[in-house]
Design a protein around this motif. Sequence first.
Motif, PDB file in Angstrom:
ATOM      1  N   SER A  97       0.671  -1.277  -0.067  1.00 56.38           N
ATOM      2  CA  SER A  97       0.117   0.017  -0.110  1.00 56.38           C
ATOM      3  C   SER A  97       0.666   1.382  -0.063  1.00 56.38           C
ATOM      4  CB  SER A  97      -1.032  -0.106   1.137  1.00 56.38           C
ATOM      5  OG  SER A  97      -1.759  -1.026   1.427  1.00 56.38           O
ATOM      6  N   TYR A  98       1.745   1.097   0.926  1.00 53.74           N
ATOM      7  CA  TYR A  98       2.790   2.538   0.923  1.00 53.74           C
ATOM      8  C   TYR A  98       3.623   2.633  -0.308  1.00 53.74           C
ATOM      9  CZ  TYR A  98       1.756   2.720   5.748  1.00 53.74           C
ATOM     10  OH  TYR A  98       0.916   2.989   7.128  1.00 53.74           O
ATOM     11  N   PHE A 189      -5.089  11.155  -7.057  1.00 53.45           N
ATOM     12  CA  PHE A 189      -6.160  10.838  -6.335  1.00 53.45           C
ATOM     13  C   PHE A 189      -6.280   9.416  -5.878  1.00 53.45           C
ATOM     14  CE2 PHE A 189      -7.749  14.774  -8.589  1.00 53.45           C
ATOM     15  CZ  PHE A 189      -8.436  15.248  -7.729  1.00 53.45           C
ATOM     16  N   VAL A 190      -5.045   8.615  -6.372  1.00 52.53           N
ATOM     17  CA  VAL A 190      -4.904   7.213  -6.160  1.00 52.53           C
ATOM     18  C   VAL A 190      -3.978   7.136  -4.691  1.00 52.53           C
ATOM     19  CG1 VAL A 190      -3.902   4.935  -6.560  1.00 52.53           C
ATOM     20  CG2 VAL A 190      -4.921   6.643  -8.439  1.00 52.53           C
ATOM     21  N   LYS A 191      -3.219   8.307  -4.478  1.00 51.06           N
ATOM     22  CA  LYS A 191      -2.299   7.977  -3.390  1.00 51.06           C
ATOM     23  C   LYS A 191      -2.855   7.924  -1.912  1.00 51.06           C
ATOM     24  CE  LYS A 191       1.411  11.255  -5.278  1.00 51.06           C
ATOM     25  NZ  LYS A 191       2.325  12.145  -5.162  1.00 51.06           N
ATOM     26  N   VAL A 195      -2.602   4.923   1.355  1.00 49.98           N
ATOM     27  CA  VAL A 195      -1.724   5.543   2.515  1.00 49.98           C
ATOM     28  C   VAL A 195      -2.821   5.051   3.840  1.00 49.98           C
ATOM     29  CG1 VAL A 195      -0.867   7.139   3.859  1.00 49.98           C
ATOM     30  CG2 VAL A 195      -0.546   7.054   1.296  1.00 49.98           C
ATOM     31  N   ILE A 196      -4.157   5.199   3.422  1.00 50.64           N
ATOM     32  CA  ILE A 196      -4.903   5.027   4.632  1.00 50.64           C
ATOM     33  C   ILE A 196      -5.172   3.462   4.825  1.00 50.64           C
ATOM     34  CG2 ILE A 196      -7.368   4.966   5.351  1.00 50.64           C
ATOM     35  CD1 ILE A 196      -7.608   7.689   3.869  1.00 50.64           C
ATOM     36  N   ILE A 197      -5.444   2.658   3.744  1.00 54.81           N
ATOM     37  CA  ILE A 197      -5.370   1.212   3.782  1.00 54.81           C
ATOM     38  C   ILE A 197      -4.005   0.823   4.561  1.00 54.81           C
ATOM     39  CG2 ILE A 197      -5.365  -1.024   2.378  1.00 54.81           C
ATOM     40  CD1 ILE A 197      -6.942   0.619   0.252  1.00 54.81           C
ATOM     41  N   GLY A 198      -2.860   1.074   4.074  1.00 55.18           N
ATOM     42  CA  GLY A 198      -1.646   0.499   4.698  1.00 55.18           C
ATOM     43  C   GLY A 198      -1.729   0.971   6.076  1.00 55.18           C
ATOM     44  N   SER A 199      -2.009   2.068   6.464  1.00 58.16           N
ATOM     45  CA  SER A 199      -1.988   2.456   7.968  1.00 58.16           C
ATOM     46  C   SER A 199      -3.092   1.768   8.874  1.00 58.16           C
ATOM     47  CB  SER A 199      -2.431   3.936   8.338  1.00 58.16           C
ATOM     48  OG  SER A 199      -1.405   4.659   7.579  1.00 58.16           O
ATOM     49  N   VAL A 200      -4.298   1.613   8.306  1.00 58.66           N
ATOM     50  CA  VAL A 200      -5.047   0.594   8.940  1.00 58.66           C
ATOM     51  C   VAL A 200      -4.709  -0.858   9.243  1.00 58.66           C
ATOM     52  CG1 VAL A 200      -7.576  -0.355   8.990  1.00 58.66           C
ATOM     53  CG2 VAL A 200      -7.343   2.204   8.391  1.00 58.66           C
TER      54      VAL A 200
END
Length: 469
Positions: A97-98, A189-191, A195-200
């Motif tokens: 994700s990152y 707009f993809v970024k 980043v949110i998915i990876g953090s969760v």
Amino acid sequence: MTNQSSSNLRIGMTFMASIFFIFGFITNFNIAMKDQVQLAFDLKTLYPGWENFFAQLVNGVFFFAYFCFSFISGMIIKKIGYKNGVIVGLVLVATGSYLFFPAVSVLSYPLFLGAIFVMATGVVFLQTAANPYVVALGPQETAPARLNLTQALNGVATTIAPYLAGILVLAPAVMALKNGASAQEAADFVKMPFVIIGSVVVLIAIGIVFIKLPEIIGDATVASMSALKKPQVWLGAIGIFCYVGAEVGTASQISSYLTNLLDMAKDEAVKLTAIYWGGNMIGRFIGSVLLGTLSKNLKYRYSLFILVFAFFVGWFIFSAGVKDGQFIFESKPIYGIIFFIIAVVNFLLMLLGRGIANVSLGIFGAANMFLVLAGFLLPPQIGMWCLLSVGFFNSIMFPNIFSLGVNDLDPSEMPIASGMINTMIVGGSVVPVVMGAITDSVSLKAALLVPIICYAYITFFALEGSKIR
């Protein structure tokens, strides 16, 4: 099969349900990115005449990871345990994700595909650990019901993912391009979503370290590799290849079908793909009820509730959207009624299966053959609904194929069998790419012949190939 109390088994099922939700969301968010990728990376200019083929590599690379790592992950999970296998999977998902951030920042399509591959490798670990774990958390005869329940929650995620991709990522990107933005600005707009998915996912992995899960115990005298000598495992693996390939191939073709044959806006077409996955979710909820051990009255009562829920799902997906950057809701109850009617047909055909896993699978395989054929032969205004309805009848396929494929196995054989079966999820890589090539070289409708062949094999596996030999 386990050494834990029933309360701990419930904890295990709850935990697995959350994992199914995670990898369902990630998988479909990536699938929905196909159209965004075509816009952001300007594939039409980079690969003129082959833009559909290269756009389908978003799916191809994702599912190719199953071919590379499913069997290996099964062997690793057997050594380190299901819990540690899930943690490894979550860490890889977060890493992938990152990696999207630098890939989009430099607008590198190969790096973008690399990020997808790393993320997909994590999903492989999650998938390989989760399915046999759910099967082993109770009697074999109710395994299809348990898998359908967890897959139903997976279906919730797969319904939400393309909807969010359409209204939160693709719609703003399309609007930005219309307002004169560059491809780089549209790609930005993809970024943030990744980043949110990876953090969760990182937070979930940290939490799982402290959770005590039920331990699956097998017969120590049974050789784990003996699973590969069972015909139902191999035939089931081919069934998974056909199912995932047909499911992903059909889903990724729907937006092109709507835009090219019905002149629908791209972001609207991606959003309506949620109908396909919404049907998948509703069908799995119905399957978890009808294939379980509830009394007949309870089965009908819960099914009625699910059918009413289906109306609201169809109504909301067709009514909500984003226009000029603003959320809008234009109530269209007629579409909720149509969705409800399709759900009722799904319910009746599942009743025809009498709660028997292979019979229900055979009926649904045949139903999808005819639905995709109708999408090929009939006018697009009708064919659209036929293709969107395919999701309903995909619903019980993965859990039923998987449970029939690992039927009659000892828990100690499960990780290797799961790795073998999950390896063939590579069908989600092969079939969509083949369909993309046929679309470019022949026609969009001609590509629909591929999933028809896949559903024909699934029908064969259900009625003949799944028998214990």
